[in-house]
Design a protein around this motif. Structure first.
Motif, PDB file in Angstrom:
ATOM      1  N   MET A   1       0.873  -1.078  -0.018  1.00 58.34           N
ATOM      2  CA  MET A   1      -0.059  -0.083   0.070  1.00 58.34           C
ATOM      3  C   MET A   1       0.755   1.225  -0.087  1.00 58.34           C
ATOM      4  O   MET A   1       1.768   1.356   0.909  1.00 58.34           O
ATOM      5  CB  MET A   1      -0.974  -0.100   1.279  1.00 58.34           C
ATOM      6  N   PHE A   2       0.460   2.022  -0.786  1.00 59.86           N
ATOM      7  CA  PHE A   2       1.263   3.403  -0.873  1.00 59.86           C
ATOM      8  C   PHE A   2       0.424   4.526  -1.308  1.00 59.86           C
ATOM      9  O   PHE A   2      -0.424   4.412  -1.964  1.00 59.86           O
ATOM     10  CB  PHE A   2       2.533   3.078  -1.826  1.00 59.86           C
ATOM     11  N   SER A   3       0.902   5.836  -1.041  1.00 57.29           N
ATOM     12  CA  SER A   3       0.212   6.996  -1.555  1.00 57.29           C
ATOM     13  C   SER A   3       0.807   8.100  -2.179  1.00 57.29           C
ATOM     14  O   SER A   3       2.125   8.116  -1.771  1.00 57.29           O
ATOM     15  CB  SER A   3      -1.173   7.571  -0.656  1.00 57.29           C
ATOM     16  N   LEU A   4       0.622   8.847  -2.936  1.00 59.25           N
ATOM     17  CA  LEU A   4       1.391   9.932  -3.670  1.00 59.25           C
ATOM     18  C   LEU A   4       0.532  11.152  -3.789  1.00 59.25           C
ATOM     19  O   LEU A   4      -0.732  10.902  -4.104  1.00 59.25           O
ATOM     20  CB  LEU A   4       1.947   9.462  -5.042  1.00 59.25           C
ATOM     21  N   LEU A   5       1.012  12.209  -3.591  1.00 60.51           N
ATOM     22  CA  LEU A   5       0.317  13.442  -3.925  1.00 60.51           C
ATOM     23  C   LEU A   5       0.154  13.614  -5.437  1.00 60.51           C
ATOM     24  O   LEU A   5       1.196  13.354  -6.048  1.00 60.51           O
ATOM     25  CB  LEU A   5       0.980  14.571  -3.321  1.00 60.51           C
ATOM     26  N   THR A   6      -0.937  14.081  -6.070  1.00 58.02           N
ATOM     27  CA  THR A   6      -1.285  13.847  -7.384  1.00 58.02           C
ATOM     28  C   THR A   6      -2.389  14.995  -7.785  1.00 58.02           C
ATOM     29  O   THR A   6      -3.176  15.244  -7.015  1.00 58.02           O
ATOM     30  CB  THR A   6      -1.371  12.668  -8.200  1.00 58.02           C
ATOM     31  N   ASP A   7      -2.385  15.378  -9.021  1.00 62.85           N
ATOM     32  CA  ASP A   7      -3.483  16.271  -9.697  1.00 62.85           C
ATOM     33  C   ASP A   7      -4.768  15.242  -9.591  1.00 62.85           C
ATOM     34  O   ASP A   7      -4.586  13.959 -10.147  1.00 62.85           O
ATOM     35  CB  ASP A   7      -2.976  16.563 -11.005  1.00 62.85           C
ATOM     36  N   PRO A   8      -6.028  15.673  -9.359  1.00 59.61           N
ATOM     37  CA  PRO A   8      -6.997  14.918  -9.452  1.00 59.61           C
ATOM     38  C   PRO A   8      -7.422  14.006 -10.736  1.00 59.61           C
ATOM     39  O   PRO A   8      -7.833  12.840 -10.931  1.00 59.61           O
ATOM     40  CB  PRO A   8      -8.399  15.795  -9.178  1.00 59.61           C
ATOM     41  N   GLU A   9      -6.866  14.791 -11.949  1.00 60.99           N
ATOM     42  CA  GLU A   9      -7.018  14.253 -13.206  1.00 60.99           C
ATOM     43  C   GLU A   9      -6.119  12.817 -13.416  1.00 60.99           C
ATOM     44  O   GLU A   9      -6.462  12.075 -14.304  1.00 60.99           O
ATOM     45  CB  GLU A   9      -6.701  15.080 -14.271  1.00 60.99           C
ATOM     46  N   ILE A  19      -1.873  -0.783  -8.298  1.00 58.57           N
ATOM     47  CA  ILE A  19      -2.105  -2.144  -8.677  1.00 58.57           C
ATOM     48  C   ILE A  19      -0.894  -2.810  -9.276  1.00 58.57           C
ATOM     49  O   ILE A  19      -0.247  -4.070  -8.765  1.00 58.57           O
ATOM     50  CB  ILE A  19      -3.232  -2.381  -9.559  1.00 58.57           C
ATOM     51  N   LYS A  20      -0.130  -2.298  -9.991  1.00 57.31           N
ATOM     52  CA  LYS A  20       1.237  -2.701 -10.412  1.00 57.31           C
ATOM     53  C   LYS A  20       2.097  -2.817  -9.197  1.00 57.31           C
ATOM     54  O   LYS A  20       3.044  -3.705  -9.326  1.00 57.31           O
ATOM     55  CB  LYS A  20       1.579  -1.881 -11.605  1.00 57.31           C
ATOM     56  N   TYR A  21       2.082  -1.956  -8.569  1.00 53.67           N
ATOM     57  CA  TYR A  21       3.199  -1.879  -7.259  1.00 53.67           C
ATOM     58  C   TYR A  21       2.950  -2.970  -6.464  1.00 53.67           C
ATOM     59  O   TYR A  21       3.955  -3.735  -6.189  1.00 53.67           O
ATOM     60  CB  TYR A  21       3.191  -0.454  -6.663  1.00 53.67           C
ATOM     61  N   GLY A  22       1.761  -3.210  -6.171  1.00 58.66           N
ATOM     62  CA  GLY A  22       1.487  -4.573  -5.391  1.00 58.66           C
ATOM     63  C   GLY A  22       1.811  -5.832  -6.244  1.00 58.66           C
ATOM     64  O   GLY A  22       2.292  -6.705  -5.309  1.00 58.66           O
ATOM     65  N   ILE A  23       1.609  -5.857  -7.347  1.00 58.48           N
ATOM     66  CA  ILE A  23       2.014  -7.020  -7.952  1.00 58.48           C
ATOM     67  C   ILE A  23       3.471  -7.370  -8.033  1.00 58.48           C
ATOM     68  O   ILE A  23       3.990  -8.508  -7.657  1.00 58.48           O
ATOM     69  CB  ILE A  23       1.398  -7.104  -9.560  1.00 58.48           C
ATOM     70  N   GLU A  24       4.183  -6.124  -8.115  1.00 61.29           N
ATOM     71  CA  GLU A  24       5.585  -6.216  -8.249  1.00 61.29           C
ATOM     72  C   GLU A  24       5.970  -6.608  -6.910  1.00 61.29           C
ATOM     73  O   GLU A  24       7.270  -7.372  -6.532  1.00 61.29           O
ATOM     74  CB  GLU A  24       6.156  -4.972  -8.573  1.00 61.29           C
ATOM     75  N   LEU A  25       5.408  -6.179  -5.697  1.00 68.44           N
ATOM     76  CA  LEU A  25       5.837  -6.381  -4.420  1.00 68.44           C
ATOM     77  C   LEU A  25       5.764  -7.872  -3.996  1.00 68.44           C
ATOM     78  O   LEU A  25       6.555  -8.627  -3.482  1.00 68.44           O
ATOM     79  CB  LEU A  25       5.172  -5.503  -3.449  1.00 68.44           C
ATOM     80  N   ALA A  26       4.336  -8.484  -4.391  1.00 68.77           N
ATOM     81  CA  ALA A  26       4.318 -10.115  -4.383  1.00 68.77           C
ATOM     82  C   ALA A  26       5.162 -10.732  -5.131  1.00 68.77           C
ATOM     83  O   ALA A  26       5.642 -11.678  -4.587  1.00 68.77           O
ATOM     84  CB  ALA A  26       2.791 -10.131  -4.712  1.00 68.77           C
ATOM     85  N   ARG A  28       8.425  -9.885  -5.798  1.00 66.91           N
ATOM     86  CA  ARG A  28       9.765  -9.916  -5.087  1.00 66.91           C
ATOM     87  C   ARG A  28       9.718 -10.633  -3.784  1.00 66.91           C
ATOM     88  O   ARG A  28      10.662 -11.067  -3.279  1.00 66.91           O
ATOM     89  CB  ARG A  28       9.999  -8.386  -4.562  1.00 66.91           C
ATOM     90  N   HIS A  29       8.492 -11.095  -3.419  1.00 69.17           N
ATOM     91  CA  HIS A  29       8.338 -11.673  -2.142  1.00 69.17           C
ATOM     92  C   HIS A  29       8.172 -13.333  -2.394  1.00 69.17           C
ATOM     93  O   HIS A  29       7.680 -13.997  -1.693  1.00 69.17           O
ATOM     94  CB  HIS A  29       7.235 -11.469  -1.028  1.00 69.17           C
ATOM     95  N   SER A  30       8.168 -13.693  -3.773  1.00 67.44           N
ATOM     96  CA  SER A  30       8.047 -15.066  -4.400  1.00 67.44           C
ATOM     97  C   SER A  30       6.947 -15.498  -4.090  1.00 67.44           C
ATOM     98  O   SER A  30       6.588 -16.817  -3.973  1.00 67.44           O
ATOM     99  CB  SER A  30       9.215 -15.989  -3.783  1.00 67.44           C
ATOM    100  N   SER A  31       5.704 -14.796  -4.326  1.00 68.85           N
ATOM    101  CA  SER A  31       4.290 -15.126  -4.124  1.00 68.85           C
ATOM    102  C   SER A  31       4.051 -16.020  -5.395  1.00 68.85           C
ATOM    103  O   SER A  31       4.469 -15.588  -6.692  1.00 68.85           O
ATOM    104  CB  SER A  31       3.494 -14.155  -3.870  1.00 68.85           C
ATOM    105  N   HIS A  32       3.036 -17.009  -5.304  1.00 70.52           N
ATOM    106  CA  HIS A  32       2.872 -17.779  -6.459  1.00 70.52           C
ATOM    107  C   HIS A  32       1.232 -17.484  -6.884  1.00 70.52           C
ATOM    108  O   HIS A  32       0.834 -17.659  -7.991  1.00 70.52           O
ATOM    109  CB  HIS A  32       2.940 -19.195  -6.248  1.00 70.52           C
ATOM    110  N   SER A  33       0.534 -16.947  -5.848  1.00 64.49           N
ATOM    111  CA  SER A  33      -0.836 -16.361  -5.998  1.00 64.49           C
ATOM    112  C   SER A  33      -0.882 -14.955  -5.573  1.00 64.49           C
ATOM    113  O   SER A  33      -0.238 -14.682  -4.578  1.00 64.49           O
ATOM    114  CB  SER A  33      -1.786 -17.524  -5.314  1.00 64.49           C
TER     115      SER A  33
END
Length: 127
Positions: A1-9, A19-26, A28-33
């Motif tokens: 989980m993370f957050s960034l300041l951004t423009d509403p658009e 979603i991409k960051y969470g997948i990459e994190l999983a 890196r932790h050798s998750s299979h599912s």
């Protein structure tokens, strides 16, 4: 989980980036599912290929699909914001995240209360 300041658009792009960051994190932790939950039903539909992707996010969605191919099993579901209060609290604060570790100084009493409620499976009423 993370957050960034951004423009509403840019919010939808950040939903996909999360979603991409969470997948990459999983990975890196050798998750299979992996089971991805997002409070953006549009992002969920795009990853499931049941909605048309905006042209400016096509590359990111392709990256997500390529990453998902590395899992034996994966699913993505929509969760109401109330069902993901910890992420909602953090996103409203706009903490920049550069690393996987979570700074304990951001755990305020409000956040600690939400973590505790989530851990015991408290049901939240949608207002």
């Amino acid at each position: 989980m993370f957050s960034l300041l951004t423009d509403p658009e840019e919010i939808f792009g950040l939903e996909l980036l999360a979603i991409k960051y969470g997948i990459e994190l999983a990975l890196r932790h050798s998750s299979h599912s992996i089971w991805i939950e997002s409070n953006s039903s549009y992002a969920v539909d795009i990853v499931k290929k049941s909605a048309k992707c905006p042209w400016n996010q096509i590359n990111r969605v392709h990256q997500i699909h390529n990453l998902l191919e590395k899992f034996h099993n994966w699913k993505i579901t929509h969760v109401w914001r109330e069902g993901n209060t910890v992420a909602d609290i953090l996103s409203k604060r706009g903490f920049p995240a550069k690393r996987e570790d979570f700074c304990m100084s951001v755990i305020t009493p409000e956040l600690q209360d939400s973590i505790l409620k989530d851990s015991v499976g408290m049901i939240y009423a949608r207002m």
